[in-house]
Write a protein that holds these residues in place. Sequence first.
Motif, mmCIF file in Angstrom:
data_model
loop_
_atom_site.group_PDB
_atom_site.id
_atom_site.type_symbol
_atom_site.label_atom_id
_atom_site.label_comp_id
_atom_site.label_asym_id
_atom_site.label_seq_id
_atom_site.Cartn_x
_atom_site.Cartn_y
_atom_site.Cartn_z
ATOM 1 N N PRO A 189 32.708 38.933 40.312
ATOM 2 C CA PRO A 189 33.764 38.075 39.776
ATOM 3 C C PRO A 189 34.530 37.391 40.896
ATOM 4 O O PRO A 189 34.296 37.647 42.084
ATOM 5 N N VAL A 190 35.442 36.507 40.532
ATOM 6 C CA VAL A 190 36.327 35.877 41.518
ATOM 7 C C VAL A 190 37.269 36.940 42.077
ATOM 8 O O VAL A 190 37.859 37.710 41.318
ATOM 9 N N PRO A 191 37.448 37.042 43.400
ATOM 10 C CA PRO A 191 38.373 38.031 43.963
ATOM 11 C C PRO A 191 39.799 37.830 43.451
ATOM 12 O O PRO A 191 40.237 36.710 43.211
ATOM 13 N N ARG A 192 40.515 38.938 43.307
ATOM 14 C CA ARG A 192 41.911 38.908 42.870
ATOM 15 C C ARG A 192 42.805 39.181 44.075
ATOM 16 O O ARG A 192 42.587 40.146 44.802
ATOM 17 N N VAL A 193 43.818 38.346 44.282
ATOM 18 C CA VAL A 193 44.692 38.440 45.446
ATOM 19 C C VAL A 193 46.120 38.724 44.995
ATOM 20 O O VAL A 193 46.664 38.008 44.154
#
Length: 352
Positions: A189-193
């Motif tokens: 998935p898209v990384p979470r920051v």
Amino acid sequence: MSCSILICDDSSMARKQLARALPQNLDAQISFVTNGEEALSALENGDGEILFLDLTMPILDGYGTLEAIKQRGISSKVIVVSGDIQPKARQRVMELGAHGFIKKPASAETLAKVIEQLHVPRLSDDPGNKANLHQSRQKKDEGVAPDSLAQQFVAKADYIDAYREITNVAIGRAADLLARLLDVFVRMPVPRVNLIEVSELQMALNYSNREEACSAICQGFIGAGIAGEALLIFHDSSYQDIARQMGYKGLIDPDTEIEVLMDVANILIGACLKGLETQLDLTFSQSHPQVLGQHLSIDEILKTNTQERWKKTLAIEVGFSVEGLNIECDLLLLYTEQSVAFLNERIGYLVE
């Protein structure tokens, strides 16, 4: 005759990097979109004879976009540009009709070869033409809204996007190694920051079942004013499938579990940190990996091992799962609050 080029990527930094790397003398109008749904609308409106398409995006990813292009009979030529470089990803996009596959970050040399193969027209050396080209490269790229929580702490909103993008490229290398080792397709998935209080880290994690037993390994790293820890959280329900894929036979005893855990950590953490080193032009010194706990809840693991190290952390979370198998793990990159200024300095060269 001028050609229309559409760049589809959820990362503002990635879009700008790709546009800058294209040959300077293209006779082309370049426009930008941030996800697959926007790309399909643009293509159906006649924008994008050539589409440069990312794979890992919210709303509609690259695979779904390729499927829709095929179903709707859209004639655009699609070049996938992705950090997800595992063999099965490349195979799938080509089967879905892509004309080519380029790994991120795309180099000027690679793009020049692709443009030549696609027979995109070139401009003459007239300075007026170059000015027009510069204007066309800026068209419609309004950026992606930053994470509001992290924006409170990070100097520039564009940097949140950059953190996601460089991590996305780095974990693509890690997923590629794991996919090759296990002969599987790894979902990313898209990384979470987030930049948060360490006490809030448990709440920030995107876990579907917070009571599920997990095991965890931590490895510290430091370099050029940047200090942090890579934390691999491995779902205990994954041991059986991953051990079988790695060639282990018989019962999965505690020693085998530790061996599997260490092998996966060495692959994912090592490749991810190497990917960050390459993009940020630095070298990390790494500590020996340590087992933080086994067969515990995620809350128990984090409460026991993180709260006394520092108060705030820049946390970047990436979840990995394997298609068709019960294998799931999360990789967290936890940077100290003091590291943010040094990271911003490094990332500034990429953003600006």
